[in-house]
Design a protein around this motif. Structure first.
Motif, PDB file in Angstrom:
ATOM      1  N   THR A 210       0.238  -1.242  -0.103  1.00 50.06           N
ATOM      2  CA  THR A 210      -0.175  -0.406  -0.244  1.00 50.06           C
ATOM      3  C   THR A 210       0.777   1.351  -0.484  1.00 50.06           C
ATOM      4  N   GLY A 211       0.567   2.101  -0.556  1.00 52.13           N
ATOM      5  CA  GLY A 211       0.915   3.153  -0.939  1.00 52.13           C
ATOM      6  C   GLY A 211       1.072   4.630   0.397  1.00 52.13           C
TER       7      GLY A 211
ATOM      8  N   LEU B 275       3.667   6.379  -0.620  1.00 51.25           N
ATOM      9  CA  LEU B 275       4.063   7.001  -2.568  1.00 51.25           C
ATOM     10  C   LEU B 275       2.564   6.529  -3.395  1.00 51.25           C
ATOM     11  N   GLY B 276       2.208   7.901  -4.252  1.00 47.92           N
ATOM     12  CA  GLY B 276       1.303   7.502  -5.352  1.00 47.92           C
ATOM     13  C   GLY B 276       1.146   6.956  -6.624  1.00 47.92           C
ATOM     14  N   ALA B 277       1.997   6.372  -6.228  1.00 50.14           N
ATOM     15  CA  ALA B 277       2.198   5.467  -7.765  1.00 50.14           C
ATOM     16  C   ALA B 277       3.419   4.320  -8.062  1.00 50.14           C
ATOM     17  N   THR B 278       3.449   3.698  -8.747  1.00 49.26           N
ATOM     18  CA  THR B 278       4.695   2.813  -8.531  1.00 49.26           C
ATOM     19  C   THR B 278       5.626   3.641  -9.445  1.00 49.26           C
ATOM     20  N   GLN B 279       7.324   3.872  -8.978  1.00 53.89           N
ATOM     21  CA  GLN B 279       8.188   4.844  -9.865  1.00 53.89           C
ATOM     22  C   GLN B 279       9.469   4.591  -9.216  1.00 53.89           C
ATOM     23  N   ALA B 280      10.343   5.482  -9.093  1.00 53.27           N
ATOM     24  CA  ALA B 280      12.422   5.307  -8.944  1.00 53.27           C
ATOM     25  C   ALA B 280      12.232   6.440  -7.656  1.00 53.27           C
ATOM     26  N   VAL B 281      11.929   6.015  -6.311  1.00 53.83           N
ATOM     27  CA  VAL B 281      12.234   6.689  -4.844  1.00 53.83           C
ATOM     28  C   VAL B 281      13.954   7.351  -5.391  1.00 53.83           C
TER      29      VAL B 281
ATOM     30  N   LEU C 274       4.026  -0.308  -6.667  1.00 49.26           N
ATOM     31  CA  LEU C 274       2.878  -0.692  -5.663  1.00 49.26           C
ATOM     32  C   LEU C 274       1.635  -1.473  -6.389  1.00 49.26           C
ATOM     33  N   THR C 275       2.053  -2.594  -5.229  1.00 51.75           N
ATOM     34  CA  THR C 275       1.036  -4.014  -5.439  1.00 51.75           C
ATOM     35  C   THR C 275      -0.148  -3.314  -5.211  1.00 51.75           C
TER      36      THR C 275
END
Lengths: 114, 140, 251
Positions: free
Chosen positions: B50-51, B105-111, B131-132
């Motif tokens: 979860t984000g 985190l709002g979305a799948t991304q490179a942090v 983010l699943t």
């Protein structure tokens, strides 16, 4: 008593007793919604943005950290750091949110010779 | 590093990772900043359920500091609605340049984790977080 | 935001046996019983194990303050109070922890009852549950004879909603699997009130149950609906032997 004032409740945890120069953890936990402004309540109304906008921790006036931006800290955020001090004293944390709510908490540590 | 004063200190590190940022196009002056990898570690799960709460640890390898100190630590999440996730100035009481917390985190991304050293050098470490699931309204 | 449905998989996995008569023992055997913490991510588990990082402790702190101010005159020790609930009242209704707190609040502290899911009510409930950590909810030996238990049993096993699910579909048959990308647990209430990161706050078992009704795409009962209290009693019976671990940290 009604709903909580954001940021009024907090925990600042340090060991009560450490040796001079010993490394130990300082843990700060603040009850704050960190409302992003993107969430809705049950009735579908947007919850107004309200993030922490300043937060700092010091030991007897010496800085541990000072937060410049906290956009993505979770609701009810925690922050943990590793510190070392040379004499007994107090850690003080202070914060303010976008709505002007302020909070603070302190915790003492006693230092004994190594 | 004076030229950087008006621009976000972490920006060159993000640019070095070739991420689109809201501040593009980048100013030539930024190219002067030294961006390195290897001294900073971003520890974050590559799969997040979860984000709303993703645990992170940011830490610097003291052996690579060579007399310098860490002035700032930052976490940039370029795909968040507010990309600057967290920015901290570090103080003298810290025994280790290390931070443990949790972010949204709002979305799948490179942090991207960023550290700024006392001589202006930037260290960065980016991790792709998948983010699943997204936060969902559960009727309560 | 509503979650999209991805239920085809779990419908395939779900093959309910039929019961002519419901057994008087919980479907999940004692050896197999596990609390919700056994199904959460390692990160959440770590956060629950470490009280210093568990946001639920902020509510516990506040509950402790209220308790010592308003309640400790009569209750010298907070330990064990929460473990005696939920219980059956003489009229056959179920008294939950939150009910009992409000009963004492209005009849004995002589102050207006606290609102559902309000900070002080959650605080007191979390503090008392925390003070009963490690104990189990007391379950009367003849609880299955009660009308409340029987009402809850039929609610627990009643297929309802757009998905044709009952509580068992997920918590007795699909635990350990994923539904809508969530790891499904056995559905025990011993971690509540719990801090859910999706709520971004602490919430009661009552609220969690309403979320499950919502997930089943059926009519969500009002918080005050007695069927939810009945279900709490049923859950305590179903979780016999599991220690209280509130405030738990959940997704």
């Amino acid at each position: 008593m009604s709903e909580p004032i954001p940021g009024r409740n907090a925990r600042l945890l340090v060991p009560p007793l450490v040796r001079t120069g010993e490394e130990f953890q300082v843990r700060l936990l603040i009850q704050h919604p960190m409302e992003t402004g993107f969430r809705r309540d049950v009735d579908g109304n947007i919850l107004e943005v309200n993030l922490l906008e300043s937060l700092s921790l010091d030991f007897e006036g010496q800085p541990v950290f000072n937060a410049l931006t906290m956009n993505a800290l979770t609701a009810n955020p925690f922050l943990t750091f590793v510190v070392a001090v040379k004499q007994s004293g107090k850690f003080n944390a202070r914060w303010r949110d976008m709505k002007g709510n302020v909070g603070s908490i302190s915790a003492s540590v006693r230092v004994v010779a190594a | 590093m004076k030229a950087l004063a008006v621009l976000p200190w972490w920006l060159p590190a993000v640019d070095a990772f070739a991420q689109p940022t809201p501040q593009k196009p980048l100013d030539e002056r930024l190219r002067a900043a030294k961006v390195e990898r290897g001294g900073l570690s971003l520890d974050i799960p590559t799969l997040a359920e979860t984000g709303t709460s993703v645990p992170v640890v940011l830490f610097v390898d003291p052996a690579k500091l060579a007399g310098r100190t860490v002035a700032r630590l930052g976490i940039i999440a370029p795909q968040n609605p507010r990309p600057v996730a967290l920015e901290l100035e570090l103080g003298s009481v810290l025994a280790q340049p290390r931070l443990t917390t949790a972010i949204r985190l709002g979305a799948t991304q490179a942090v991207i984790g960023v550290a700024q050293l006392s001589d202006g050098t930037l260290w960065q470490h980016a991790i792709e977080v998948l983010l699943t699931g997204s936060a969902c309204f559960d009727g309560t | 935001m509503r979650c999209g449905l991805a239920l085809a998989i779990c419908v395939a996995l779900f093959n309910p046996p039929s019961f002519a008569q419901s057994p008087p023992t919980p479907l999940i055997a004692k050896e197999a019983i596990r609390s919700g913490s056994g199904f959460t991510s390692p990160a959440l588990r770590a956060q629950q194990k470490d009280d210093d990082l568990n946001p639920g402790m902020l509510w516990v702190d506040q509950g402790r303050e209220i308790f010592s101010r308003d309640c400790s005159g009569c209750h010298t020790k907070p330990e064990g109070l929460a473990a005696r609930l939920p219980k059956l009242a003489s009229d056959g209704s179920v008294v939950t922890l939150e009910h009992q707190i409000n009963r004492c609040q209005s009849e004995r502290v002589k102050q207006p009852a606290y609102a559902t899911e309000s900070q002080p009510l959650l605080g007191l409930a979390a503090f008392l549950a925390f003070a009963s950590r490690g104990m189990s909810h007391a379950v009367a030996p003849d609880v299955t004879q009660s009308a409340a238990w029987q009402r809850a049993q039929s609610e627990f096993t009643r297929v309802q909603g757009k998905l044709d699910f009952n509580c068992r579909s997920c918590h007795d048959y699909l635990y350990g699997k994923r539904v809508r990308n969530q790891a499904i647990s056995q559905g025990h209430g011993v971690g509540y009130p719990a801090y859910r990161v999706e709520w971004q706050t602490l919430g009661s078992l009552n609220r969690r149950l309403r979320a499950c009704f919502f997930g089943m795409e059926t009519k969500v009962p009002e918080a005050s609906d007695p069927i939810l209290a009945d279900l709490e009693l049923y859950l305590a019976w179903r979780a016999q032997g599991l220690p209280i671990e509130a405030p738990a940290v959940r997704r």
